[in-house]
Write an enzyme that holds these catalytic residues in place. Sequence first.
Site, mmCIF file in Angstrom:
data_model
loop_
_atom_site.group_PDB
_atom_site.id
_atom_site.type_symbol
_atom_site.label_atom_id
_atom_site.label_comp_id
_atom_site.label_asym_id
_atom_site.label_seq_id
_atom_site.Cartn_x
_atom_site.Cartn_y
_atom_site.Cartn_z
ATOM 1 N N ASP A 54 -34.401 -127.096 4.163
ATOM 2 C CA ASP A 54 -33.008 -127.278 3.762
ATOM 3 C C ASP A 54 -32.482 -125.987 3.155
ATOM 4 O O ASP A 54 -33.232 -125.225 2.537
ATOM 5 C CB ASP A 54 -32.886 -128.395 2.724
ATOM 6 C CG ASP A 54 -33.171 -129.762 3.310
ATOM 7 O OD1 ASP A 54 -33.098 -129.914 4.545
ATOM 8 O OD2 ASP A 54 -33.472 -130.682 2.524
ATOM 9 N N ARG A 55 -31.205 -125.785 3.305
ATOM 10 C CA ARG A 55 -30.578 -124.563 2.772
ATOM 11 C C ARG A 55 -30.951 -124.277 1.316
ATOM 12 O O ARG A 55 -31.299 -123.144 0.971
ATOM 13 C CB ARG A 55 -29.060 -124.680 2.927
ATOM 14 C CG ARG A 55 -28.279 -123.521 2.339
ATOM 15 C CD ARG A 55 -26.806 -123.714 2.585
ATOM 16 N NE ARG A 55 -26.026 -122.613 2.040
ATOM 17 C CZ ARG A 55 -24.740 -122.437 2.287
ATOM 18 N NH1 ARG A 55 -24.099 -123.267 3.081
ATOM 19 N NH2 ARG A 55 -24.094 -121.423 1.756
#
Length: 238
Positions: A54-55
């Site tokens: 995830d970012r």
Amino acid sequence: MLEIIYQDEWLIAINKPANMLVHRSWLARHETQFVMQTLRDQIGQHVFTVHRLDRPTSGVLVFGLSSEAGRELSQLFEQHKMSKTYHAIVRGWLEGEGVIDYPLREEHDKIADKFATGEPVTQSAVTEYKTLAQVEMPYPVGRYTSCRYSWVELKPKTGRKHQLRRHMSHLRHPIIGDTAHGDLKQNRGAAEHFGCQRLMLHASMLSFTHPFTHQPLTLVAKVDETWQQMQQQFGWAG
């Protein structure tokens, strides 16, 4: 420059910075930096996606250096032949260790999944956890006169979307900095008192059998400056 933690003729692994997208996305048109493009320019050759983080999550991220290597590595993830270890800082005092066996309903993004057909299904999800340290700090947060945190090791046994974030929220110990499943007052308190401006979730270690050399391989990514500062303030040994 991205930190390269391992490279051979088949694959490369980096320590992904928090808040950096893995690849270009039309959902974030304003972004100008992406891991894939930056790494390609850094090493002078194309890289092939194997898995994602995830970012806001930092840590070990692996790419194939050829389409064949990318396929072989992707299969290891799909067949759950990768052993993953994460570390997180969570709200409150989480005691001991255990297994979270809590099914999760598929999360559909209103934009990215707007063309998805059918209703989201509920999938099995299992995470092992172990508390490494706890601390209470004399700073008021919300209705409390102090704030408590736990440093936790997490080992996902399944790979559901936002699994670790959702499982910790299910235990009432959300990960600090989680804006989707966390405690906003705690997040603001951590930012104000400890300079924490990120999700405190780090992919620390990835172990697997190399698909080409057939030798065991363990990749380790160190935590960033925000992590180090919080650990120092909390009196936790690195």
